[in-house]
Design an enzyme around this catalytic site. Structure first.
Site, mmCIF file in Angstrom:
data_model
loop_
_atom_site.group_PDB
_atom_site.id
_atom_site.type_symbol
_atom_site.label_atom_id
_atom_site.label_comp_id
_atom_site.label_asym_id
_atom_site.label_seq_id
_atom_site.Cartn_x
_atom_site.Cartn_y
_atom_site.Cartn_z
ATOM 1 C CB ILE A 71 -1.002 -0.026 1.177
ATOM 2 C CG1 ILE A 71 -1.927 1.196 1.149
ATOM 3 C CG2 ILE A 71 -0.330 -0.217 2.514
ATOM 4 C CD1 ILE A 71 -3.124 1.084 2.079
ATOM 5 C CD GLU A 72 5.055 1.465 -2.363
ATOM 6 O OE1 GLU A 72 5.773 2.465 -2.515
ATOM 7 O OE2 GLU A 72 5.335 0.347 -2.816
#
Length: 349
Positions: free
Chosen positions: A168-169
């Site tokens: 998750i970025e």
């Protein structure tokens, strides 16, 4: 981590059991020791895992990106290094709430499925990574937790996965509503797939997750998400002191404290629910070089604390650069082929 720009930025020992208990062990979805009960504020998706057992070969699953960076043949990497597991990147949105490799290659019937079949035929297996830095994210394109869980389930079903990584970025990470959506979707797929191992991978500061990362962990605890591993990517810090190995250790210590605080774990249980996804060689920051010595420092930490995961970005880069090569295809440091992978594969949980 991402391909389009420079890649940025990862047993409880049973003794004294009688033979009458042995048949029960094979029925457990995961090996956990039930000692202390962690404090959570939401209903858990499964009985809380306070002390996760050593995950074995799955714990050492370096990333390989088959759609980028002149990837090596996974079975050749296995033969050269002894690695059994790979984290294959990245599944993205095709523009809607539908998962595809890089957002455009189908899950089944193509080269990606062929690679997974070959890895398994050679005695290995895969973690599939959803997300990354670039591209359209499922967490954003799927507008509800139920829809996102459905997209994750398509990936799980396509390969009968034992493990799923949510990397998750960028905007998927920075939006609170999306962070909550990811947490809720993961809780749903864990309940629907008993025994599925889940990792949530995110960036970090040299002292541990930033406020956004801590919020994500707290949301997981509040929702009762019994996540197997909260993973940090200790590079692209934007400034640090000391070696990258030392900075990784302080980042992991900070992560452990955040997970312990959110879940109410003991120190031992908190360590067993954290992990690292490092980067080999030169990173995107000019003042960062992650050496094999740094990798050995992290290996020692992992072995001491029995963390959930030791991965790195990436196998594609685990070779010295030739003339005209760039950081997408090589490490940027002097090394023998697969020198970083050979260190990571020593970790057994």
């Amino acid at each position: 981590m991402h391909p389009a720009a420079p890649p940025r930025r990862l047993v409880a020992v049973l003794t004294g059991l009688s033979c009458l208990l042995l048949p029960l062990l094979g029925q457990l979805p995961k090996a956990y020791a039930a000692t202390d009960t962690p404090v959570t504020t939401g209903a858990s998706d499964s009985p809380p895992s306070t002390t996760a057992a050593g995950p074995g070969a799955m714990a050492a699953a370096p990333y390989e990106y088959l759609g980028w960076g002149k990837p090596q043949k996974p079975t050749a990497v296995m033969a050269a290094t002894g690695v059994k597991w790979f984290t294959l990147a990245f599944v993205l949105s095709d523009g809607g709430c539908n998962p595809k490799w890089d957002g455009d290659r189908p899950l089944t019937g193509g080269s990606d499925e062929d690679a997974i079949d070959a890895i398994r035929a050679a005695g290995g297996d895969v973690v599939v990574s959803v997300g990354g830095w670039s591209g359209a994210k499922l967490g954003e394109k799927c507008t509800s937790a139920a829809a996102l869980a459905g997209a994750y389930q398509k990936v799980i079903d396509a390969y009968h996965l034992k493990a799923l990584d949510i990397d998750i970025e960028d905007t998927e990470f920075s939006k609170a509503t999306v962070r909550q959506r990811v947490v809720d979707a993961l809780k749903t797929v864990r309940k629907a797939n008993p025994g599925l191992v889940t990792y949530v991978t995110m960036g970090t500061t040299p002292t541990g997750p930033d406020a956004t990362g801590k919020d994500l962990i707290k949301r997981g605890a509040a929702a009762g998400l019994d996540n197997d591993g909260w993973i940090v990517m200790p590079f692209d810090f934007g400034g640090h002191t000391g070696t990258m190995g030392a900075a990784t250790v302080t980042a992991l210590d900070g992560l452990k404290s955040a997970v312990k605080s959110a879940y109410g774990y003991t120190d031992d249980a908190a360590y067993r629910h954290i992990g690292v996804s490092s980067m080999n060689g030169k990173t995107d920051d000019a003042d960062e070089t992650v050496t094999t010595t740094d990798f050995r420092t992290v290996l020692g930490y992992a072995q001491q604390h029995h963390i959930a995961r030791y991965a790195f970005w990436s196998v594609n880069r685990d070779r010295a650069c030739g003339s005209g090569s760039d950081g997408d295809t090589c490490s940027g440091v002097s090394q023998s082929p697969y020198e970083f992978t050979k260190i990571v594969v020593q970790y057994k949980g």
